[in-house]
Write an enzyme that holds these catalytic residues in place. Structure first.
Site, PDB file in Angstrom:
ATOM      1  N   ARG A 117     -14.442 -57.799 -51.005  1.00  0.00           N
ATOM      2  CA  ARG A 117     -14.328 -57.370 -52.406  1.00  0.00           C
ATOM      3  C   ARG A 117     -12.866 -57.100 -52.705  1.00  0.00           C
ATOM      4  O   ARG A 117     -12.017 -57.133 -51.811  1.00  0.00           O
ATOM      5  CB  ARG A 117     -15.248 -56.181 -52.745  1.00  0.00           C
ATOM      6  N   GLY A 118     -12.579 -56.833 -53.993  1.00  0.00           N
ATOM      7  CA  GLY A 118     -11.180 -56.713 -54.411  1.00  0.00           C
ATOM      8  C   GLY A 118     -10.763 -58.068 -54.968  1.00  0.00           C
ATOM      9  O   GLY A 118     -11.018 -59.103 -54.339  1.00  0.00           O
ATOM     10  N   ALA A 119     -10.114 -58.049 -56.141  1.00  0.00           N
ATOM     11  CA  ALA A 119      -9.857 -59.293 -56.869  1.00  0.00           C
ATOM     12  C   ALA A 119      -9.141 -60.373 -56.038  1.00  0.00           C
ATOM     13  O   ALA A 119      -9.639 -61.504 -55.911  1.00  0.00           O
ATOM     14  CB  ALA A 119      -9.099 -58.974 -58.162  1.00  0.00           C
ATOM     15  N   ARG A 176     -19.043 -63.615 -58.849  1.00  0.00           N
ATOM     16  CA  ARG A 176     -18.808 -62.327 -59.537  1.00  0.00           C
ATOM     17  C   ARG A 176     -18.044 -62.639 -60.825  1.00  0.00           C
ATOM     18  O   ARG A 176     -17.152 -63.481 -60.805  1.00  0.00           O
ATOM     19  CB  ARG A 176     -18.011 -61.342 -58.654  1.00  0.00           C
ATOM     20  N   GLN A 193     -15.403 -46.964 -52.718  1.00  0.00           N
ATOM     21  CA  GLN A 193     -14.301 -47.721 -52.098  1.00  0.00           C
ATOM     22  C   GLN A 193     -13.133 -46.808 -51.746  1.00  0.00           C
ATOM     23  O   GLN A 193     -12.393 -47.090 -50.807  1.00  0.00           O
ATOM     24  CB  GLN A 193     -13.814 -48.826 -53.062  1.00  0.00           C
ATOM     25  N   ASP A 210      -8.612 -56.102 -62.116  1.00  0.00           N
ATOM     26  CA  ASP A 210      -9.478 -57.265 -61.877  1.00  0.00           C
ATOM     27  C   ASP A 210      -9.198 -58.362 -62.890  1.00  0.00           C
ATOM     28  O   ASP A 210      -9.430 -59.542 -62.616  1.00  0.00           O
ATOM     29  CB  ASP A 210     -10.944 -56.850 -61.920  1.00  0.00           C
ATOM     30  N   ASN A 268     -10.515 -52.823 -64.697  1.00  0.00           N
ATOM     31  CA  ASN A 268     -10.437 -52.386 -63.289  1.00  0.00           C
ATOM     32  C   ASN A 268     -11.682 -51.549 -63.007  1.00  0.00           C
ATOM     33  O   ASN A 268     -12.534 -51.348 -63.894  1.00  0.00           O
ATOM     34  CB  ASN A 268      -9.142 -51.597 -63.045  1.00  0.00           C
ATOM     35  N   LYS A 269     -11.777 -51.086 -61.798  1.00  0.00           N
ATOM     36  CA  LYS A 269     -12.957 -50.324 -61.349  1.00  0.00           C
ATOM     37  C   LYS A 269     -13.354 -49.237 -62.335  1.00  0.00           C
ATOM     38  O   LYS A 269     -12.486 -48.534 -62.880  1.00  0.00           O
ATOM     39  CB  LYS A 269     -12.642 -49.732 -59.963  1.00  0.00           C
TER      40      LYS A 269
HETATM   41  O1  MRU Z   1     -15.915 -53.940 -57.047  1.00  0.00           O
HETATM   42  P1  MRU Z   1     -14.646 -54.118 -56.262  1.00  0.00           P
HETATM   43  O2  MRU Z   1     -14.560 -53.240 -55.062  1.00  0.00           O
HETATM   44  O3  MRU Z   1     -14.381 -55.581 -55.945  1.00  0.00           O
HETATM   45  O4  MRU Z   1     -13.513 -53.653 -57.266  1.00  0.00           O
HETATM   46  C1  MRU Z   1     -12.177 -53.675 -56.858  1.00  0.00           C
HETATM   47  C2  MRU Z   1     -11.239 -53.147 -57.866  1.00  0.00           C
HETATM   48  O5  MRU Z   1     -11.610 -52.777 -58.953  1.00  0.00           O
HETATM   49  C3  MRU Z   1      -9.777 -53.197 -57.513  1.00  0.00           C
HETATM   50  O6  MRU Z   1      -9.089 -52.152 -58.131  1.00  0.00           O
HETATM   51  C4  MRU Z   1      -9.182 -54.526 -58.011  1.00  0.00           C
HETATM   52  O7  MRU Z   1      -9.972 -55.606 -57.605  1.00  0.00           O
HETATM   53  C5  MRU Z   1      -7.802 -54.733 -57.518  1.00  0.00           C
HETATM   54  S1  MRU Z   1      -7.745 -55.050 -55.779  1.00  0.00           S
HETATM   55  C6  MRU Z   1      -6.138 -55.366 -55.367  1.00  0.00           C
END
Ligand code: MRU
Length: 350
Positions: free
Chosen positions: A47-49, A90, A197, A238, A248-249
């Site tokens: 996970r993470g963009a 996603r 996270q 994201d 973002n999250k």
């Molecule tokens: O749902 P996730 O864990 O994939 O969400 C991740 C985030 O929101 C991060 O802040 C974002 O992807 C940046 S990661 C460098």
């Protein structure tokens, strides 16, 4: 600095550090085919963009190897289907679509060549995307370090570290850079409900490297900000729209609003691949809604009553007016975002 292998393509398999199990278990999830990669992205093994962009690119390498023996036309048909499946695994982080588009362009450019040659070209492109990510993060970290004062207390949300990328991280990369450049910093880490996270991943990365950090429930952040305990907030992204609105999250918007009320600088750290120049504003960003079990259950045990309705958006959009700056690999972009992001686009030719 401890090295974390979030993503590794070896022996024809995509090996992912299983982030669902950290920090308790350090186990590797092996993807043998592109459907495994689809599952890994959807279920948040990875996970993470930026990380899901790289994983998606390797997913298409696996698809090419799976279908390599098929006649050309069928091979190309299967690749089209794989692009579609991986690209839609996603919806919010644009890095996934960005990486898939790069891979799609490679298929198009090489479509007259043999399946083996297409496979090789796809593997080379995925390797490049992977390599670029690490270099990009190091550049973001260097630019970001310029805005971190000595003795800063920095608040961050979610996980934007080596686990969310190929290595080093974006917002957490800036924090790493500040620490390793000798600044006496302290990090406050939001636990980041509901997937945690912050508690499970960011805290783990920081503890491993001995970077001074304090874990807090998300609801403590406004109190710390009001009481003058936070000098700076840095989060990841994201998807950033052309006008700077940033997805973002979930919980990021709330933080940005409180930061604005108390004049605390609020920065986004993100690679240019997270900027979606095709959309005018955050209104066009699709926000992923995840399973209600993320809210009704903890560790598989039901905590909410049967029959309760749940709303579980995984991301929110922070309006550009709440953002002090966007730290990219090409420097820090500031207001007016529409103008300055358009200039960046011109320079980058993207
Ligand atoms: O749902 P996730 O864990 O994939 O969400 C991740 C985030 O929101 C991060 O802040 C974002 O992807 C940046 S990661 C460098």
């Amino acid at each position: 600095m401890a090295s974390i292998n979030t993503i590794e393509f070896k022996d024809g398999k995509l090996c992912l550090l299983d982030q669902r199990k950290l920090p308790k278990l350090f186990s590797i999830f092996e993807c043998q085919n592109y459907r495994d990669v689809e599952f890994a992205i959807k279920d948040m093994v990875v996970r993470g963009a930026p990380a899901i962009g790289v994983a998606g690119a390797y997913g298409l390498v696996l698809a090419a190897s799976e279908f390599i023996e098929l006649p050309k036309e069928e091979f190309l048909e299967q690749m089209k289907e794989s692009v579609n499946v991986i690209g839609n695994s996603r919806p919010t982080a644009v890095n996934l679509m960005w990486a898939v588009k790069r891979m799609e362009a490679i298929i198009e450019e090489n479509k007259e060549k043999s399946n083996v040659d297409i496979y090789k070209a796809l593997l080379a492109e995925a390797n490049t995307i992977e390599k670029e990510d690490l270099e990009t993060n190091k550049a973001i970290a260097r630019h970001g370090n310029e805005i971190v004062p000595e003795n800063a207390t920095i608040l961050t949300h979610c996980n934007t570290g080596a686990l969310a990328t190929v290595g080093y991280g974006t917002a957490l990369g800036v924090i790493r850079e500040a620490y390793y450049s000798g600044k006496n910093i302290r990090v406050f880490v939001d636990e980041t409900r509901p997937r945690l996270q912050g508690a499970k991943l960011t805290a783990w990365e920081l503890v491993q490297e001995g970077i001074p950090a304090t874990l807090i429930p998300d609801s403590v952040a406004p109190v710390l900000i009001r009481d003058g305990k936070i000098d700076l907030i840095i989060v990841g992204a994201d998807r950033v729209a052309s006008n700077g609105d940033t997805a973002n999250k979930i919980g990021t918007y709330m933080l940005s609003q409180i930061a604005k009320d108390f004049n605390v600088p609020f920065y986004i750290a993100a690679p240019i691949s997270t900027i979606d120049f095709e959309i005018a504003s955050g209104e066009e960003i699709v926000i992923e809604e995840r399973d209600s079990m993320e809210i009704t259950h903890i560790n598989g045990v039901r905590i909410a009553p049967e029959g309760i309705e749940v709303y579980n958006p995984a991301f929110d959009v922070t309006p550009n007016s709440n953002i002090t700056g966007i730290i990219t690999e090409k420097g820090i972009i500031r207001q007016p975002y529409s103008l300055n992001l358009a200039k960046l686009r011109q320079i980058q030719g993207c």
